[in-house]
Write a protein that holds these residues in place. Structure first.
Motif: not given
Length: 269
Positions: A167-168, A247, A255, A250
């Motif tokens: 998630a991170i 996804w 990213r 975060l």
């Protein structure tokens, strides 16, 4: 006379039978509500085995009650869903469970050596097992306790840490950053939570182990081993793990790093 061909007008039905309108596929919007629900169910299952120990030691809820009424039904529900309604996230959970149990095995190779060969501290896992089966037989308690330790504690930490890392966006960072992240997670909140439970609960040092410089050092070393092995497992599986995460990360830095990932054939130094 030469005839000059006019502009060619494409037939709107050149890819299908005449008179039949061409079907334009409509992409359905992706709904992530069920994915989010499933991930939160996995996170709850990952955290509850450790929280059940704290609830037992703080005399809030008996561990056998938590296991029988909450943890085991939740685990069975998710197992049934994995069989009859599989989801890509299930692969992440399977890898996290396996690597968490393997990291726990590496931890116990050190811990049991210091317990049974060197005699530096005691083994409270058999006693923890008696909290689960409501008995006093330490042999049965050892079996139940170690099953809980590997599947519930070790596997649960593996599941939770893998999901949080994805998630991170930890998978997009360097090898050193990944290992530091997993070792740090093993220290806080896992090791610090254990020590806080022992220190702050009314009978924690009697029920689990006394807090001395020796036990603090040995338990910390064990958790460092656990975090390192778990991080190495994440590194080994991170490419396949990233394929199943739905996804973007975060963390903004993750990213940026994800856009500049090296090809699959490259190796990191």
């Amino acid at each position: 006379m030469l005839s000059i061909p006019g502009p060619t007008i494409p037939d709107v039905h050149e890819h299908g039978p005449p008179g039949v309108p061409e079907t334009v596929p409509v992409r359905k919007p992706v709904r992530h509500h069920w994915t989010i629900t499933r991930i939160f169910m996995y996170l709850a299952l990952a955290a509850l085995p450790l929280l059940a120990i704290s609830a037992q030691v703080f005399e809030i809820v008996p561990m056998n009650t938590t296991g029988a009424l909450v943890i085991i039904p939740l685990a069975v529900t998710l197992a049934v869903l994995c069989v009859f309604a599989p989801h890509p996230v299930d692969r992440i959970v399977g890898l996290g469970l396996g690597w968490g149990m393997f990291a726990c095995l590496a931890y116990d190779a050190f811990r049991l050596d210091t317990v049974y060969l060197l005699g530096l501290w005691g083994d409270f896992i058999p006693k923890m097992g008696t909290w689960l089966h409501s008995g006093t037989d330490t042999r049965t308690g050892a079996i139940v306790g170690y099953v809980w330790r590997y599947f519930g504690d070790g596997g649960g930490i593996g599941i939770g840490s893998f999901i949080l890392a994805l998630a991170i966006g930890i998978q997009h960072l360097s090898r050193r950053a990944i290992l530091l992240a997993f070792v740090g997670f093993a220290v806080f909140p896992v090791w610090s939570g254990l020590i806080a439970t022992v220190a702050l609960s009314p009978n924690g040092q009697q029920e689990m182990f006394p807090l001395t410089p020796t036990t603090l050092t040995l338990s910390l070393i064990g958790h460092l081993i656990f975090g390192l092995v778990l991080g190495l497992g994440f590194l080994r599986a991170r490419r396949s793990l990233g394929q199943h995460w739905p996804w973007p990360p975060l963390l903004p830095a993750a990213r940026t790093a994800g856009r500049g990932l090296r090809p699959a054939g490259d190796t990191e130094r």
